[in-house]
Design a protein around this motif. Structure first.
Motif, PDB file in Angstrom:
ATOM      1  N   ARG A   1       7.078  -4.042  -0.838  1.00 47.94           N
ATOM      2  CA  ARG A   1       8.230  -3.564  -0.074  1.00 47.94           C
ATOM      3  C   ARG A   1       8.596  -2.161  -0.563  1.00 47.94           C
ATOM      4  O   ARG A   1       8.410  -1.834  -1.734  1.00 47.94           O
ATOM      5  N   TYR A   2       9.154  -1.386   0.314  1.00 50.22           N
ATOM      6  CA  TYR A   2       9.553  -0.015  -0.023  1.00 50.22           C
ATOM      7  C   TYR A   2      10.467   0.015  -1.245  1.00 50.22           C
ATOM      8  O   TYR A   2      10.324   0.854  -2.123  1.00 50.22           O
ATOM      9  N   GLU A   3      11.382  -0.937  -1.322  1.00 48.86           N
ATOM     10  CA  GLU A   3      12.334  -0.989  -2.432  1.00 48.86           C
ATOM     11  C   GLU A   3      11.649  -1.203  -3.773  1.00 48.86           C
ATOM     12  O   GLU A   3      12.226  -0.926  -4.823  1.00 48.86           O
ATOM     13  N   GLN A   4      10.427  -1.729  -3.762  1.00 53.11           N
ATOM     14  CA  GLN A   4       9.701  -1.967  -5.004  1.00 53.11           C
ATOM     15  C   GLN A   4       9.001  -0.715  -5.535  1.00 53.11           C
ATOM     16  O   GLN A   4       8.526  -0.704  -6.665  1.00 53.11           O
ATOM     17  N   VAL A   5       8.933   0.329  -4.724  1.00 55.46           N
ATOM     18  CA  VAL A   5       8.356   1.591  -5.188  1.00 55.46           C
ATOM     19  C   VAL A   5       9.368   2.225  -6.131  1.00 55.46           C
ATOM     20  O   VAL A   5      10.546   2.375  -5.796  1.00 55.46           O
ATOM     21  N   ALA A   6       8.926   2.565  -7.322  1.00 55.32           N
ATOM     22  CA  ALA A   6       9.822   3.133  -8.331  1.00 55.32           C
ATOM     23  C   ALA A   6      10.545   4.365  -7.778  1.00 55.32           C
ATOM     24  O   ALA A   6       9.921   5.191  -7.096  1.00 55.32           O
ATOM     25  N   PRO A   7      11.838   4.506  -8.054  1.00 50.42           N
ATOM     26  CA  PRO A   7      12.601   5.647  -7.535  1.00 50.42           C
ATOM     27  C   PRO A   7      11.973   6.998  -7.870  1.00 50.42           C
ATOM     28  O   PRO A   7      11.962   7.901  -7.037  1.00 50.42           O
ATOM     29  N   GLU A   8      11.416   7.144  -9.073  1.00 48.99           N
ATOM     30  CA  GLU A   8      10.816   8.438  -9.436  1.00 48.99           C
ATOM     31  C   GLU A   8       9.562   8.729  -8.607  1.00 48.99           C
ATOM     32  O   GLU A   8       9.248   9.885  -8.329  1.00 48.99           O
TER      33      GLU A   8
ATOM     34  N   GLY B   1       8.316  -1.713   6.112  1.00 47.83           N
ATOM     35  CA  GLY B   1       8.725  -3.110   6.065  1.00 47.83           C
ATOM     36  C   GLY B   1       7.926  -3.885   5.025  1.00 47.83           C
ATOM     37  O   GLY B   1       7.296  -3.312   4.139  1.00 47.83           O
ATOM     38  N   GLN B   2       7.947  -5.190   5.143  1.00 50.97           N
ATOM     39  CA  GLN B   2       7.227  -6.059   4.205  1.00 50.97           C
ATOM     40  C   GLN B   2       5.723  -5.943   4.424  1.00 50.97           C
ATOM     41  O   GLN B   2       5.234  -6.112   5.541  1.00 50.97           O
ATOM     42  N   LEU B   3       4.986  -5.638   3.365  1.00 55.56           N
ATOM     43  CA  LEU B   3       3.528  -5.589   3.392  1.00 55.56           C
ATOM     44  C   LEU B   3       3.016  -6.676   2.451  1.00 55.56           C
ATOM     45  O   LEU B   3       3.779  -7.336   1.762  1.00 55.56           O
ATOM     46  N   CYS B   4       1.715  -6.846   2.390  1.00 54.20           N
ATOM     47  CA  CYS B   4       1.161  -7.938   1.583  1.00 54.20           C
ATOM     48  C   CYS B   4       1.177  -7.644   0.088  1.00 54.20           C
ATOM     49  O   CYS B   4       1.186  -8.557  -0.722  1.00 54.20           O
ATOM     50  N   GLY B   5       1.147  -6.364  -0.316  1.00 55.45           N
ATOM     51  CA  GLY B   5       1.160  -6.040  -1.737  1.00 55.45           C
ATOM     52  C   GLY B   5      -0.173  -6.247  -2.429  1.00 55.45           C
ATOM     53  O   GLY B   5      -0.241  -6.281  -3.648  1.00 55.45           O
ATOM     54  N   GLU B   6      -1.228  -6.374  -1.664  1.00 55.54           N
ATOM     55  CA  GLU B   6      -2.561  -6.540  -2.245  1.00 55.54           C
ATOM     56  C   GLU B   6      -3.465  -5.423  -1.733  1.00 55.54           C
ATOM     57  O   GLU B   6      -3.380  -5.036  -0.575  1.00 55.54           O
ATOM     58  N   GLY B   7      -4.330  -4.929  -2.586  1.00 52.97           N
ATOM     59  CA  GLY B   7      -5.203  -3.831  -2.230  1.00 52.97           C
ATOM     60  C   GLY B   7      -6.456  -4.275  -1.508  1.00 52.97           C
ATOM     61  O   GLY B   7      -6.705  -5.457  -1.284  1.00 52.97           O
ATOM     62  N   SER B   8      -7.243  -3.289  -1.165  1.00 59.68           N
ATOM     63  CA  SER B   8      -8.524  -3.556  -0.509  1.00 59.68           C
ATOM     64  C   SER B   8      -9.516  -4.131  -1.514  1.00 59.68           C
ATOM     65  O   SER B   8      -9.394  -3.934  -2.718  1.00 59.68           O
ATOM     66  N   THR B   9     -10.491  -4.833  -1.007  1.00 57.29           N
ATOM     67  CA  THR B   9     -11.633  -5.261  -1.818  1.00 57.29           C
ATOM     68  C   THR B   9     -12.489  -4.026  -2.061  1.00 57.29           C
ATOM     69  O   THR B   9     -12.686  -3.220  -1.150  1.00 57.29           O
ATOM     70  N   ILE B  10     -12.989  -3.863  -3.272  1.00 58.77           N
ATOM     71  CA  ILE B  10     -13.853  -2.726  -3.578  1.00 58.77           C
ATOM     72  C   ILE B  10     -15.238  -3.251  -3.950  1.00 58.77           C
ATOM     73  O   ILE B  10     -15.380  -4.044  -4.880  1.00 58.77           O
ATOM     74  N   LEU B  11     -16.249  -2.798  -3.184  1.00 50.26           N
ATOM     75  CA  LEU B  11     -17.639  -3.188  -3.411  1.00 50.26           C
ATOM     76  C   LEU B  11     -18.507  -1.952  -3.581  1.00 50.26           C
ATOM     77  O   LEU B  11     -18.256  -0.916  -2.961  1.00 50.26           O
ATOM     78  N   ARG B  12     -19.552  -2.092  -4.393  1.00 51.54           N
ATOM     79  CA  ARG B  12     -20.573  -1.054  -4.504  1.00 51.54           C
ATOM     80  C   ARG B  12     -21.876  -1.640  -3.999  1.00 51.54           C
ATOM     81  O   ARG B  12     -22.460  -2.530  -4.634  1.00 51.54           O
ATOM     82  N   PRO B  13     -22.358  -1.193  -2.818  1.00 54.97           N
ATOM     83  CA  PRO B  13     -23.666  -1.652  -2.336  1.00 54.97           C
ATOM     84  C   PRO B  13     -24.770  -1.158  -3.275  1.00 54.97           C
ATOM     85  O   PRO B  13     -24.786  -0.001  -3.680  1.00 54.97           O
ATOM     86  N   GLU B  14     -25.676  -2.045  -3.617  1.00 52.05           N
ATOM     87  CA  GLU B  14     -26.781  -1.719  -4.518  1.00 52.05           C
ATOM     88  C   GLU B  14     -28.060  -1.519  -3.710  1.00 52.05           C
ATOM     89  O   GLU B  14     -28.212  -2.093  -2.629  1.00 52.05           O
ATOM     90  N   PRO B  15     -29.006  -0.730  -4.222  1.00 53.92           N
ATOM     91  CA  PRO B  15     -30.260  -0.507  -3.500  1.00 53.92           C
ATOM     92  C   PRO B  15     -31.051  -1.789  -3.210  1.00 53.92           C
ATOM     93  O   PRO B  15     -31.794  -1.849  -2.236  1.00 53.92           O
TER      94      PRO B  15
END
Length: 187
Positions: free
Chosen positions: A117-124, A136-150
Motif C-alpha cells: 500500500r502507498y502508506e507503507q512506503v517510507a515517508p523519506e 491502491g492495494q497491491l499484492c506486495g510481492e515482486g516478479s519471479t526472476i529467472l536466468r535462462p541457461e544455454p
C-alpha cells in the motif's frame, strides 16, 4: 509499489541507488514496453528464452540475460541485465511514451519487505520522488526472476508472482536455497 527512473539518464540511475540505499553491484530491473525492445539490450537469448517470453510477457516474470556490448556498466551485474515487460496498463502506456526503458525497483529500503500500500512506503522515500502515484492495494510481492541457461534449463533467482505452470520442470533452484524453490509469502 515501485521506484522508476529513466534508464537513459545516468544521474537518475545514481539517484535511484541513493534513494534505495542500495549497495554497489546490486542490480535493478529494466522495464521495456514490449518484447521487441529486447534486442536493443541483450546479446543473446539463451535456451528457451524466446518461448518463455512469448508465454509470459507481458507479466510478472523478470529474465536475466547477457547484456549487449555498449550497455552502461551501472545497469549490468556480472555482464547481465534483468529485464521485464510489465503487465500493468499504466506502466506499459508510460513506457510506450518514453524515449527508453525505465529502471525499476521496489519502493523500500534494501532488505525491507516491499510495500503493498502507498502508506507503507517510507515517508523519506515518498519525499525523494518527483512524482508519486497511489495505486491502491497491491499484492506486495515482486516478479519471479529467472536466468535462462544455454542447456534449456531455467535458474530460479527469486520466487515471485509468476506461476511457472509447465515451465516448472525446467527450473533449477539457486544453489543457496538448498535444492528446493519456494514462493515468498505475499505481504
Amino acid at each position: 509499489y515501485g521506484l522508476h527512473v529513466g534508464a537513459w539518464r545516468p544521474p537518475a540511475r545514481a539517484r535511484l541507488r541513493e534513494i534505495k540505499s542500495a549497495r554497489e553491484g546490486r542490480g535493478f530491473i529494466l522495464l521495456i514496453a514490449d518484447p521487441g525492445q529486447l534486442d536493443d539490450w541483450v546479446a543473446a537469448r539463451p535456451g528457451v528464452t524466446c518461448a518463455l517470453i512469448e508465454a509470459a510477457w507481458p507479466g510478472p516474470l523478470t529474465l536475466v540475460l547477457p547484456a549487449r556490448e555498449g550497455v552502461p556498466e551501472d545497469l549490468r551485474v556480472r555482464g547481465s541485465l534483468a529485464l521485464r515487460c510489465p503487465a500493468s496498463p499504466l506502466l506499459r502506456a508510460t513506457l510506450h511514451r518514453l524515449p527508453g526503458p525505465l529502471l525499476s525497483t521496489s519502493a523500500n529500503r534494501s532488505g525491507e519487505p516491499p510495500p503493498a500500500r502507498y502508506e507503507q512506503v517510507a515517508p523519506e522515500i515518498r519525499e525523494a520522488c518527483d512524482l508519486r502515484v497511489d495505486g491502491g492495494q497491491l499484492c506486495g510481492e515482486g516478479s519471479t526472476i529467472l536466468r535462462p541457461e544455454p542447456d534449456g534449463s531455467l535458474r530460479l533467482l527469486r520466487a515471485g508472482l509468476w506461476d511457472p505452470g509447465p515451465w516448472r520442470r525446467l527450473i533449477r533452484p539457486r544453489a543457496d536455497e538448498g535444492g528446493a524453490h519456494r514462493r515468498r509469502p505475499a505481504n
